[in-house]
Each structure stands twice: as C-alpha cells, then as structure tokens.
Design a protein around this motif. Structure first.
Motif, PDB file in Angstrom:
ATOM      1  N   LEU A 276      -9.487 -14.079   4.356  1.00 11.56           N
ATOM      2  CA  LEU A 276      -8.073 -13.975   4.755  1.00 11.56           C
ATOM      3  C   LEU A 276      -7.226 -13.473   3.580  1.00 11.56           C
ATOM      4  N   ALA A 277      -7.500 -14.010   2.369  1.00 16.28           N
ATOM      5  CA  ALA A 277      -6.712 -13.616   1.186  1.00 16.28           C
ATOM      6  C   ALA A 277      -6.864 -12.118   0.897  1.00 16.28           C
ATOM      7  N   ASP A 278      -8.107 -11.597   1.003  1.00 15.96           N
ATOM      8  CA  ASP A 278      -8.335 -10.159   0.768  1.00 15.96           C
ATOM      9  C   ASP A 278      -7.615  -9.315   1.818  1.00 15.96           C
ATOM     10  N   ALA A 279      -7.687  -9.782   3.076  1.00 14.71           N
ATOM     11  CA  ALA A 279      -7.032  -9.056   4.177  1.00 14.71           C
ATOM     12  C   ALA A 279      -5.523  -9.041   3.976  1.00 14.71           C
ATOM     13  N   MET A 280      -4.976 -10.190   3.562  1.00 12.89           N
ATOM     14  CA  MET A 280      -3.533 -10.299   3.336  1.00 12.89           C
ATOM     15  C   MET A 280      -3.082  -9.351   2.226  1.00 12.89           C
ATOM     16  N   GLU A 281      -3.915  -9.258   1.186  1.00 10.03           N
ATOM     17  CA  GLU A 281      -3.548  -8.396   0.054  1.00 10.03           C
ATOM     18  C   GLU A 281      -3.482  -6.931   0.508  1.00 10.03           C
ATOM     19  N   ARG A 282      -4.461  -6.500   1.338  1.00  7.52           N
ATOM     20  CA  ARG A 282      -4.451  -5.127   1.837  1.00  7.52           C
ATOM     21  C   ARG A 282      -3.228  -4.885   2.730  1.00  7.52           C
ATOM     22  N   PHE A 283      -2.915  -5.882   3.569  1.00  7.91           N
ATOM     23  CA  PHE A 283      -1.760  -5.764   4.465  1.00  7.91           C
ATOM     24  C   PHE A 283      -0.480  -5.622   3.647  1.00  7.91           C
ATOM     25  N   GLU A 284      -0.349  -6.492   2.618  1.00  6.66           N
ATOM     26  CA  GLU A 284       0.856  -6.520   1.775  1.00  6.66           C
ATOM     27  C   GLU A 284       1.013  -5.222   0.991  1.00  6.66           C
ATOM     28  N   LYS A 285      -0.080  -4.778   0.353  1.00  5.75           N
ATOM     29  CA  LYS A 285       0.045  -3.672  -0.599  1.00  5.75           C
ATOM     30  C   LYS A 285       0.029  -2.295   0.037  1.00  5.75           C
ATOM     31  N   SER A 286      -0.646  -2.143   1.182  1.00  4.63           N
ATOM     32  CA  SER A 286      -0.674  -0.780   1.722  1.00  4.63           C
ATOM     33  C   SER A 286      -0.308  -0.677   3.197  1.00  4.63           C
ATOM     34  N   VAL A 287      -0.957  -1.463   4.077  1.00  5.17           N
ATOM     35  CA  VAL A 287      -0.741  -1.283   5.520  1.00  5.17           C
ATOM     36  C   VAL A 287       0.733  -1.418   5.893  1.00  5.17           C
ATOM     37  N   LYS A 288       1.369  -2.476   5.387  1.00  6.54           N
ATOM     38  CA  LYS A 288       2.766  -2.765   5.725  1.00  6.54           C
ATOM     39  C   LYS A 288       3.682  -1.617   5.307  1.00  6.54           C
ATOM     40  N   ARG A 289       3.325  -0.974   4.213  1.00  4.52           N
ATOM     41  CA  ARG A 289       4.172   0.093   3.675  1.00  4.52           C
ATOM     42  C   ARG A 289       3.889   1.444   4.343  1.00  4.52           C
ATOM     43  N   GLN A 290       2.643   1.623   4.828  1.00  9.22           N
ATOM     44  CA  GLN A 290       2.270   2.918   5.421  1.00  9.22           C
ATOM     45  C   GLN A 290       2.693   3.045   6.881  1.00  9.22           C
ATOM     46  N   PHE A 291       2.816   1.928   7.560  1.00  8.56           N
ATOM     47  CA  PHE A 291       3.035   1.943   9.009  1.00  8.56           C
ATOM     48  C   PHE A 291       4.352   2.635   9.369  1.00  8.56           C
ATOM     49  N   THR A 292       4.290   3.587  10.307  1.00  8.57           N
ATOM     50  CA  THR A 292       5.509   4.295  10.715  1.00  8.57           C
ATOM     51  C   THR A 292       5.676   4.214  12.229  1.00  8.57           C
ATOM     52  N   LEU A 293       6.884   4.484  12.656  1.00  5.92           N
ATOM     53  CA  LEU A 293       7.217   4.415  14.082  1.00  5.92           C
ATOM     54  C   LEU A 293       6.431   5.451  14.883  1.00  5.92           C
ATOM     55  N   SER A 294       6.117   6.575  14.225  1.00 10.86           N
ATOM     56  CA  SER A 294       5.452   7.672  14.945  1.00 10.86           C
ATOM     57  C   SER A 294       3.940   7.468  15.080  1.00 10.86           C
ATOM     58  N   ALA A 295       3.399   6.376  14.509  1.00 11.16           N
ATOM     59  CA  ALA A 295       1.950   6.124  14.586  1.00 11.16           C
ATOM     60  C   ALA A 295       1.516   6.003  16.053  1.00 11.16           C
ATOM     61  N   ARG A 296       0.428   6.717  16.423  1.00 12.30           N
ATOM     62  CA  ARG A 296      -0.100   6.618  17.789  1.00 12.30           C
ATOM     63  C   ARG A 296      -0.735   5.248  17.994  1.00 12.30           C
ATOM     64  N   ASP A 297      -0.699   4.747  19.219  1.00 15.36           N
ATOM     65  CA  ASP A 297      -1.230   3.409  19.513  1.00 15.36           C
ATOM     66  C   ASP A 297      -2.676   3.230  19.069  1.00 15.36           C
TER      67      ASP A 297
END
Length: 578
Positions: A276-297
């Motif tokens: 969980l800690a590794d997953a959270m770190e990836r979410f925090e450092k990159s996924v959360k910042r990369q996600f855009t409104l135009s992303a396809r489902d």
C-alpha cells in the motif's frame, strides 16, 4: 539604506516556514541580499545522512523510535503504518472537523498531544535549517545574525489554532539563534498571492481588476479575492471579500485512493502495508499530477504492487496494477466538486467582476482541477492561471512578507493594503438600562451601586464582518474599568473579546452565535497608586474608575493588543485564546 552596507547588527536572516498537512517547505533570504531567496531542497534520510533526499518539500510525518523522533524522509519506507503519525496539523483546529470529511485524529492515534507533535516536527525542521544555513553561510555569520520567522497558517483556521502554531514555533526555535527569534504569522493564501503576483509579471492584470486566489494544499483549501488598487511604484491590492475555505485538499484524494485500493486488492494474497505504501507513493508523486480531464476512460496508469500474483481479471501483471482513468475520475470527483463550489461561491460573494483565478499549492498544480474549474465557470473570459512553482508559492511569499516587514520602504514587492474582516469582533460592557432598547434583556438587568441605576450587559462591536481592516490603522475600543477601592488596588485589567462569524448583522447582546475568542489581560501593577483615578459612588463607597482604551491591530493571521491609559501605551498585554 544601501543593503550591502548593513552592519552585522542590522542584518537578519528571514525564514519562511510553510507547515503543511502533508508536506512542509522552508525558504530563507538575507536582508542584505533580498533578491536571493533560497528554498531548502535537500533533506536528511537518517540521523547521519543530512543530505540524502532531493525534494522541494519534506513530508509532514513523525515516528517515535525511542526518545528521538524520526521525521520526514528519515522515516524508513517500510515502517509499519500504525507507527507513522501524519496529518496531525489538522488536529490543531478541531473546529474544522465539521467543515469537511472527518479525519481520524492523528494525535490521538499516536497517543500524543498535538502541541508536542507540532513542536517536535518544527524543532526537527529548525535543526535542519540551522545545518543548511551553516553549510551555505558559515558558522560565524549564522551565529551572529538574528533569525526572523514568518510561518504560514490556513486563513480558515480559528484564532486558537493560529496561536497554538505560533507557540509551538516559539518553543521549536528557542536556541536556534543567540537573540530571541521573532515569529510572524501570515495566512497561506496571502503569502501565495504575494509570490504569484510578483512572479506573474507581466500578468495582464490592470489596476481595478479583481482576481480570486485559490490555495489548494494537502489538507485545506483557502480562497481570497483581491482587487488591484495600484500597479506602480509597487503592486498594491486589497481584499474584495472575506475569504472562505474548507477541508478538501489533496490529502482527501490520497484517502480515497487508499480506500479504493484496499477494496479492490485488500483480499489478494501478499497485499500488506508495504504494498500500500509503495502504491500511495506512486499515486502521490506521479499519477495524481499526470491525470487530466481529457484522459479516455480506458487509459491506464501503472501502480506498483510488488509480490502480488498475476491476475488478469483484477488488472495485475508483473507486479503492476493498471488503474483505469474511469476509476481515477470516481476518486477525484467528490473532492474536486467541493473545490469548484468554493471557487464559484467566492466569485459570487466578491460582488465584483473577476478577471482571473490563480491556482497555487500542491493540489493547485493539478491539471484535472484546473480543467474542471475552467469548465464549471459560466464566464469564459475568466482566466485560470497556474503560476510557475505553485507548490513553493506559499513559502516564497512568506519570505517576501518577512523581508517587507524588516525594511518596508525598500523591499515591498506586493502590498496588501486592506483585508476584509471574517467575523464581527467586540467586547461586552455594562450600559444604563433603557426600556425602549433593552426590554428583551429585562431579566438580566442588575443594580449598579457606583452610578445608582439599573444596568445591563450589551455587545460593543468594534469591527463588523466585511469591514476593511488595515495593518496601519488600529481599532480602538474605549471602556471604563471600575472596582471598589475596599477590595484592594487594581493589579490587572481584564477584558474578553468575542466573535460572531455568521453572515448577518451583529446582535445587540451576546447570544448563541457569539463565541468567546480570547481573554485579554493588561498588567497595571506598576502604575503608581496616585495615578489611578477614583470616584465616590452613589452608594457612598469609593471606586477606582479607569478610562482606558484597548488598541487592536489586525495582521494577516494574528492580532496585537495594547492598553492605552492616561496617554501611556502598555504593551504588557497578553491574549489567551479559547
């Protein structure tokens, strides 16, 4: 004054501290080189490795391992999650819990007092600051130069929470400097505005234009609207409306992601705290910042889940989990909707045409949030801007504010002329009972021996919600302090300050919406007995009767009180917040 010719006694090191819910930042500048602001970007990963991790900010986390707390990046990645204390900043203001998603009390979880947690964390931050300053400037300069701190606090916090932060800082920085360090508080959105406006040159905003600054951080989201009153010689702004905010920062995205992942993979063999800690770190450092409104489902984002067996149905392959954009949307939406609502409400209540919305703070850098706000606003002419370095906007703004305070004439880049009061502020005094005005208070009238008449307690409001308040123009409240001489000389003058934050007219007398804000006490024990005025009462007794004034100066995130008696100013006034 030529800054290069400042002698060592005039020199100061101004330190900005952005103490955040999830991450904290530190920056500094010397008064003789005000244009060189330096943010600390290298942090310790253990007691012995002082410069092990490069990052603009450091996690606001503690773990107690014996007496010495581990903090920030020095907490081992594989430390059991129940030993790591985070989000404890939010415990400084319990009144906020009703404003957003409830956060389990981090302090209670760690079985520790929140004031101690904050002091321990800020002490560690201060120690690393001292180490960094010695490395950059040399032992001699650091030893002989006064330190001055500007600490940022959420604008939506209670006065008690702001005061607690100041006290914790005072304790934490004791001993860092040979002289007693001054600590100033500034609201986070105001610090962000100072930096963003300075850095947005040319920003296309003109005199009389108004804009909203939305400081979306880890825990709190704070908003204030400003109107530009002058562009030259310096940029001057004033608040257009009292600020607003709520608990809907990116911490709540992290909580929603963790909940989602546990629900999805919690029963899979090998899923534990470390995964969980590794997953959270990836979410925090990159996924959360990369996600855009135009992303396809059907677009996917890779989350590490080392040690979990391949499972096509769940989307696990080679130790990676494929997180769908459609799932991310579900995680993001409730939090984003709250921020969008805050922005729209702030635009409506400002009652002036808004030209731009400036997004700052870690969450403020989110592309998804920016696009959602853009889509939600009816007025297409409102620009949505994300100033560069949005994550460090608050801490750099704090240093700029500190420099301006230490040499106002030379160093002010952006000046906030007036702020808008967020509450009604007042005191309660006895007045002569008047049946026409006070019939609803008839039950509460009482006899006054000094004046030989019925009296009743009513509120005297010296600031009303929405009033323009300026650092340069104090508010005075006059009052008469009385007491029978037979009860001994007056040593202390006490006064209670009340506040009412409701958006309606201030009431005549104290009611359920009027809450105690602080006890103000002035020491008058040193005033000679002969200077204390006396008067004989209607009942034949002798009374002290002191005609006093309390001067209140409302600063960005704190208030200073001074007693004025017989033309003399007494700064020995203490305020205890409740």
């Amino acid at each position: 004054m030529d800054f290069n010719s400042l002698n060592i006694n005039d020199r100061k090191i101004i330190v900005g501290i952005d103490f955040g819910t999830t991450y904290s930042g530190v920056a500094w500048a010397e008064t003789q080189r005000p244009d060189r602001r330096v943010a600390i970007t290298v942090w310790p990963i253990s007691k012995s490795t002082r410069e092990g991790e490069s990052s603009d900010k450091v996690p606001t986390k503690l773990r107690y391992n014996g007496n010495q707390p581990e903090w920030g990046f020095s907490i081992p990645v594989n430390a059991p999650t129940d030993e790591v204390i985070e989000w404890f900043k939010l415990d400084l203001d319990p009144s906020l819990q009703s404003m957003g998603t409830a956060v389990s009390s981090a302090a209670a979880r760690g079985g520790r007092n929140v004031d101690k947690l904050v002091t321990d964390y800020l002490s560690a931050l201060g120690e690393h600051l001292t180490y960094t300053l010695r490395e950059k400037l040399g032992e001699g300069v650091v030893k002989n130069t006064a330190l001055e701190f500007v600490v940022t606090v959420p604008a939506i916090w209670s006065d008690l929470a702001k005061d607690k932060t100041k006290q914790a800082c005072q304790k934490a920085v004791e001993g860092l400097s040979t002289t007693k360090a001054h600590i100033h508080l500034i609201s986070e959105p105001e610090a962000a505005a100072i930096y963003a406006l300075h850095g947005l040159d040319p920003h296309g905003l003109q005199a009389n234009d108004s804009f909203v600054i939305c400081d979306a951080g880890g825990g709190t989201v704070d908003l204030i609207s400003y109107t530009i009153t002058s562009l030259k010689p310096i940029l001057e702004v004033q608040e257009a409306t009292p600020g607003t905010g709520a608990l809907c920062g990116s911490t709540f995205l992290n909580m929603r992601f963790a909940k989602f992942l546990k629900a999805k993979l919690g029963k899979v063999d090998g899923f534990d705290d470390e995964v969980l800690a590794d997953a959270m770190e990836r979410f925090e450092k990159s996924v959360k910042r990369q996600f855009t409104l135009s992303a396809r489902d059907d677009e996917t984002y890779t989350i590490p889940v080392g040690g979990l067996a391949n499972n096509k149905e769940l989307g696990i392959s080679r130790g990676r989990y494929a997180l769908k954009a459609s799932d991310l949307r579900v995680i993001f939406e409730p939090v984003v909707q709250e921020v969008v609502k805050l922005v729209k409400d702030q635009i409506t209540t400002s009652k002036v045409p808004i030209k731009a919305v400036l997004l700052v703070g870690g969450f403020g850098a989110s592309n998804y949030l920016k696009e959602r706000i853009r889509g939600a606003l009816d007025d297409a002419s409102i620009q949505i801007m994300q100033p560069p370095n949005a994550w460090l906007a608050v801490v750099h703004g704090a240093v700029m504010k500190g420099l301006a305070l230490s040499a106002p004439e030379q160093l002010t880049a952006v000046r906030v002329q007036n702020r808008r009061a967020r509450k009604h502020y007042g005191t309660e005094w006895r007045v002569r009972y008047d049946e026409k005005l006070h019939s609803h208070l008839r039950e509460k009238k009482h006899w006054c021996g000094l004046d030989g008449c019925w009296k009743v307690y009513t509120m005297e409001w010296f600031i009303r919600r929405g009033d323009a308040v300026s650092e340069n123009e104090p508010f005075f409240t006059s009052f008469v302090w009385t007491g029978p001489v037979s009860q001994g000389r007056i040593k202390k003058i006490k006064m209670d300050i009340y506040a009412d934050r409701t958006a309606r007219d201030a009431p005549l007398a104290r009611n359920g919406n009027v809450a105690m804000l602080c006890h103000v006490e002035a020491d008058v024990g040193h005033i000679p007995e002969s200077s204390l005025q006396r008067r004989k009462g209607n009942d034949g007794q002798l009374y002290y009767e002191l005609n006093c004034k309390i001067e209140a100066v409302y600063l960005s995130a704190s208030t200073q009180y001074t007693l004025v008696y017989n033309g003399q100013r007494y700064n020995s006034v203490t305020a205890e917040y409740v």
